[in-house]
Design an enzyme around this catalytic site. Structure first.
Site, mmCIF file in Angstrom:
data_model
loop_
_atom_site.group_PDB
_atom_site.id
_atom_site.type_symbol
_atom_site.label_atom_id
_atom_site.label_comp_id
_atom_site.label_asym_id
_atom_site.label_seq_id
_atom_site.Cartn_x
_atom_site.Cartn_y
_atom_site.Cartn_z
ATOM 1 N N HIS A 1 61.039 18.295 -31.184
ATOM 2 C CA HIS A 1 61.528 18.167 -32.617
ATOM 3 C C HIS A 1 60.679 19.063 -33.349
ATOM 4 O O HIS A 1 59.895 19.812 -32.900
ATOM 5 C CB HIS A 1 61.344 16.538 -32.820
ATOM 6 C CG HIS A 1 59.837 16.072 -32.569
ATOM 7 N ND1 HIS A 1 59.385 15.362 -31.628
ATOM 8 C CD2 HIS A 1 58.799 16.449 -33.588
ATOM 9 C CE1 HIS A 1 58.112 14.876 -31.913
ATOM 10 N NE2 HIS A 1 57.836 15.565 -33.043
HETATM 11 P P1 TYD Z 1 57.726 11.068 -30.610
HETATM 12 O O1 TYD Z 1 57.139 11.539 -31.988
HETATM 13 O O2 TYD Z 1 59.164 11.206 -30.187
HETATM 14 O O3 TYD Z 1 56.724 11.337 -29.484
HETATM 15 P P2 TYD Z 1 56.589 12.880 -28.673
HETATM 16 O O4 TYD Z 1 56.499 13.991 -29.647
HETATM 17 O O5 TYD Z 1 55.447 12.912 -27.959
HETATM 18 O O6 TYD Z 1 57.650 13.131 -27.567
HETATM 19 O O7 TYD Z 1 57.415 9.334 -30.596
HETATM 20 C C1 TYD Z 1 57.487 8.729 -29.622
HETATM 21 C C2 TYD Z 1 58.059 7.126 -29.995
HETATM 22 O O8 TYD Z 1 56.875 6.703 -30.781
HETATM 23 C C3 TYD Z 1 59.113 7.092 -30.908
HETATM 24 O O9 TYD Z 1 59.993 5.988 -30.538
HETATM 25 C C4 TYD Z 1 58.401 7.192 -32.268
HETATM 26 C C5 TYD Z 1 57.125 6.190 -32.015
HETATM 27 N N1 TYD Z 1 56.096 6.828 -32.956
HETATM 28 C C6 TYD Z 1 55.627 5.912 -33.951
HETATM 29 O O10 TYD Z 1 56.258 4.628 -34.040
HETATM 30 N N2 TYD Z 1 54.682 6.090 -34.954
HETATM 31 C C7 TYD Z 1 53.918 7.573 -34.469
HETATM 32 O O11 TYD Z 1 53.289 7.624 -35.121
HETATM 33 C C8 TYD Z 1 54.425 8.420 -33.612
HETATM 34 C C9 TYD Z 1 54.120 9.743 -33.442
HETATM 35 C C10 TYD Z 1 55.690 8.036 -32.814
#
Ligand code: TYD
Length: 136
Positions: A51
């Site tokens: 992303h």
């Molecule tokens: P995501 O940002 O997609 O993780 P990565 O970049 O490691 O793949 O986040 C994973 C899940 O966690 C998604 O459901 C959103 C949630 N999340 C939060 O609730 N708070 C946060 O601060 C972060 C970073 C993620």
């Protein structure tokens, strides 16, 4: 694309090592830190991220072990290996990023400039490209 690696203060001696960082313009982390999160226990071969953010600024620090980060601004793709707890990689808004090749003990600590907000995410690569071209 310019890669920005921040070098943090080190207070190392024969008893051990200490690194610290402070948030704010002209400090170690170039924004006020509003959120900290960390990624760990990543299963072998898994890739995270996929992303970009519209407005969020982040600094990534691999405080244990190692991992690789792919940064893509829509023009250049650059891979950076993080393996030093006293260094931080700046990930600015509008940069697609993927994290992979986590070592079994890796902990990736992230300093973020704002609270979690799903509407700030660009989770689809085509949506990211459209956003770069002035879309929403
Ligand atoms: P995501 O940002 O997609 O993780 P990565 O970049 O490691 O793949 O986040 C994973 C899940 O966690 C998604 O459901 C959103 C949630 N999340 C939060 O609730 N708070 C946060 O601060 C972060 C970073 C993620």
């Amino acid at each position: 694309m310019e890669i920005k690696i921040l070098e943090f203060h080190r207070r190392n001696n024969e008893t051990g090592k200490l690194t610290f960082l402070e948030g704010g313009v002209d400090k170690d982390i170039p924004f006020d830190i509003r959120r900290v999160y960390y990624i760990y226990d990543v299963a072998p071969g898994e890739i995270r991220g996929f992303h970009a953010h519209k407005k969020l600024n982040q600094v990534l620090i691999c405080i244990n072990g190692s991992c690789k980060i792919l940064l893509d601004d829509g023009q250049d793709k650059i891979e950076v290996e993080l393996n030093n707890p006293a260094q931080g990689l700046v990930v600015e808004p509008k940069v697609w990023h993927e994290m992979y090749e986590f070592s079994p003990n890796a902990i990736l600590l992230v300093m973020a400039s704002d609270f979690y907000d799903e509407s700030d995410y660009l989770r689809d690569y085509q949506q990211f490209v459209n956003y770069l071209q002035g879309g929403k």
